[in-house]
Design an enzyme around this catalytic site. Sequence first.
Site, PDB file in Angstrom:
ATOM      1  N   ASP A  21       0.895  -0.995  -0.036  1.00 23.41           N
ATOM      2  CA  ASP A  21      -0.011  -0.070  -0.024  1.00 23.41           C
ATOM      3  C   ASP A  21       0.804   1.352   0.083  1.00 23.41           C
ATOM      4  O   ASP A  21       1.782   1.454   0.524  1.00 23.41           O
ATOM      5  CB  ASP A  21      -0.827   0.063   1.313  1.00 23.41           C
ATOM      6  CG  ASP A  21      -1.963   1.006   1.067  1.00 23.41           C
ATOM      7  OD1 ASP A  21      -2.391   1.317  -0.079  1.00 23.41           O
ATOM      8  OD2 ASP A  21      -2.788   1.160   2.132  1.00 23.41           O
ATOM      9  N   HIS A  38       2.576   3.820  -9.225  1.00 23.69           N
ATOM     10  CA  HIS A  38       2.348   2.235  -9.502  1.00 23.69           C
ATOM     11  C   HIS A  38       3.436   1.585 -10.106  1.00 23.69           C
ATOM     12  O   HIS A  38       4.023   0.468  -9.972  1.00 23.69           O
ATOM     13  CB  HIS A  38       0.817   2.106 -10.334  1.00 23.69           C
ATOM     14  CG  HIS A  38      -0.268   2.402  -9.495  1.00 23.69           C
ATOM     15  ND1 HIS A  38      -0.317   1.933  -8.192  1.00 23.69           N
ATOM     16  CD2 HIS A  38      -1.231   2.975  -9.855  1.00 23.69           C
ATOM     17  CE1 HIS A  38      -1.425   2.457  -7.721  1.00 23.69           C
ATOM     18  NE2 HIS A  38      -2.043   3.014  -8.572  1.00 23.69           N
ATOM     19  N   LEU A 132      10.770 -20.560  -4.484  1.00 21.25           N
ATOM     20  CA  LEU A 132       9.983 -19.636  -3.863  1.00 21.25           C
ATOM     21  C   LEU A 132       8.425 -19.795  -4.715  1.00 21.25           C
ATOM     22  O   LEU A 132       8.569 -19.879  -6.051  1.00 21.25           O
ATOM     23  CB  LEU A 132      10.198 -18.203  -4.280  1.00 21.25           C
ATOM     24  CG  LEU A 132       9.431 -17.060  -3.665  1.00 21.25           C
ATOM     25  CD1 LEU A 132       9.563 -17.108  -2.054  1.00 21.25           C
ATOM     26  CD2 LEU A 132       9.813 -15.880  -4.299  1.00 21.25           C
TER      27      LEU A 132
HETATM   28  C1  IPE Z   1      -5.426  -2.737  -0.273  1.00 19.04           C
HETATM   29  O1  IPE Z   1      -5.119  -1.337  -0.477  1.00 19.04           O
HETATM   30  C2  IPE Z   1      -5.608  -3.535  -1.458  1.00 19.04           C
HETATM   31  C3  IPE Z   1      -3.911  -3.666  -2.256  1.00 19.04           C
HETATM   32  C4  IPE Z   1      -2.782  -3.220  -1.758  1.00 19.04           C
HETATM   33  C5  IPE Z   1      -4.175  -4.451  -3.464  1.00 19.04           C
HETATM   34  P1  IPE Z   1      -6.189  -0.455  -0.786  1.00 19.04           P
HETATM   35  O2  IPE Z   1      -5.481   0.983  -0.777  1.00 19.04           O
HETATM   36  O3  IPE Z   1      -7.052  -0.609  -1.762  1.00 19.04           O
HETATM   37  O4  IPE Z   1      -6.990  -0.221   0.830  1.00 19.04           O
HETATM   38  P2  IPE Z   1      -8.004   0.916   1.578  1.00 19.04           P
HETATM   39  O5  IPE Z   1      -8.815   1.230   0.226  1.00 19.04           O
HETATM   40  O6  IPE Z   1      -7.070   1.880   1.810  1.00 19.04           O
HETATM   41  O7  IPE Z   1      -8.682  -0.125   2.630  1.00 19.04           O
HETATM   42  C1  IPE Z   2      -1.332   0.294  -3.420  1.00 23.43           C
HETATM   43  O1  IPE Z   2      -1.124   1.590  -3.361  1.00 23.43           O
HETATM   44  C2  IPE Z   2      -1.609  -0.205  -4.837  1.00 23.43           C
HETATM   45  C3  IPE Z   2      -3.158  -0.531  -4.997  1.00 23.43           C
HETATM   46  C4  IPE Z   2      -3.935  -0.780  -4.072  1.00 23.43           C
HETATM   47  C5  IPE Z   2      -3.278  -1.160  -6.295  1.00 23.43           C
HETATM   48  P1  IPE Z   2      -2.355   2.693  -3.578  1.00 23.43           P
HETATM   49  O2  IPE Z   2      -2.894   2.901  -5.009  1.00 23.43           O
HETATM   50  O3  IPE Z   2      -3.711   2.244  -2.752  1.00 23.43           O
HETATM   51  O4  IPE Z   2      -1.964   3.988  -2.959  1.00 23.43           O
HETATM   52  P2  IPE Z   2      -2.276   4.979  -1.873  1.00 23.43           P
HETATM   53  O5  IPE Z   2      -2.842   4.166  -0.761  1.00 23.43           O
HETATM   54  O6  IPE Z   2      -3.634   5.814  -2.765  1.00 23.43           O
HETATM   55  O7  IPE Z   2      -1.175   5.806  -1.369  1.00 23.43           O
HETATM   56 MG    MG Z   3      -4.190   2.224  -0.644  1.00 25.05          MG
END
Ligand code: IPE
Ligand code: IPE
Ligand code: MG
Length: 252
Positions: A21, A38, A132
């Site tokens: 995240d 990303h 792995l």
């Molecule tokens: C969780 O992250 C999903 C992934 C890392 C793929 P999100 O960014 O989607 O989660 P919330 O919305 O903060 O709970």
């Molecule tokens: C995690 O990073 C990747 C996915 C959920 C696909 P985010 O895109 O959720 O990044 P934040 O949480 O908005 O910073």
């Molecule tokens: Mg996120």
Amino acid sequence: MSSSQRDAGVPNPTHVAIIMDGNGRWAQMRGLPRQEGHRRGLEALRRTIRNADALGIQVLTLYSFSTENWRRPHAEVSFLMGLLKHFVEKDLAELSAANVRVRIIGGRDDLAPDLRRLVEHAETSTRANTGLVLVIAFNYGARDEIVRAARALAADAASGRIDPSVIDEAALAGRLDTHDLPDPELVIRTSGETRISNFLLWQAAYAEFVFAPVMWPDFDRAAFEEALAQYRQRERRFGGVTAPTDRSVGVA
Ligand code: IPE
Ligand code: IPE
Ligand code: MG
């Protein structure tokens, strides 16, 4: 007991699962578009696979796209779909040469046919590998996974293949996408958020959680080792008691 003493006897986890995240915030903090976060997140993913292997982890699960992530703007969803495609197309040969076995968990029905075929190819072409196990959770939601498992058991019961009274924890676990994988001992979430966001609700029943403050693109070997060090200092009781706790509890 000092942490270093306890550290000495506790092995690293077999299965580490990571909620990757903070890509968006990483980019925002630098005045860059979320997509750049990303992109950098994919580099962190590649680095983490190599580090997991080097650190002796046997199963690495990476949460890449949740069933709730479809709520994001269409352009971001398409970008993330494209990134998975790019990753499989570009990295599969190298992963396979490194003896990595690829598994994808999550619903397949909502994926575009070409992505679905690619995912199936990644799994079948690495099936015989013995190194792995890399599990990519894509279009994954734990509630969706449990619902699909319950539906499969219900279908078996309705057709008379199984007797409902014999359905136990092992039967349900055996119908989950992770049926052939051990439960994770450690779940790491980056970005400082302290929630599970529908990840491995069943499998993480007794996992240890480490919430790392770094944004996912900055997750490096030192951050990984720090999470493992925290894990090794935990005392896992599984509902039982350990000798020191036992002594501290007075008998009524
Ligand atoms: C969780 O992250 C999903 C992934 C890392 C793929 P999100 O960014 O989607 O989660 P919330 O919305 O903060 O709970
Ligand atoms: C995690 O990073 C990747 C996915 C959920 C696909 P985010 O895109 O959720 O990044 P934040 O949480 O908005 O910073
Ligand atoms: Mg996120």
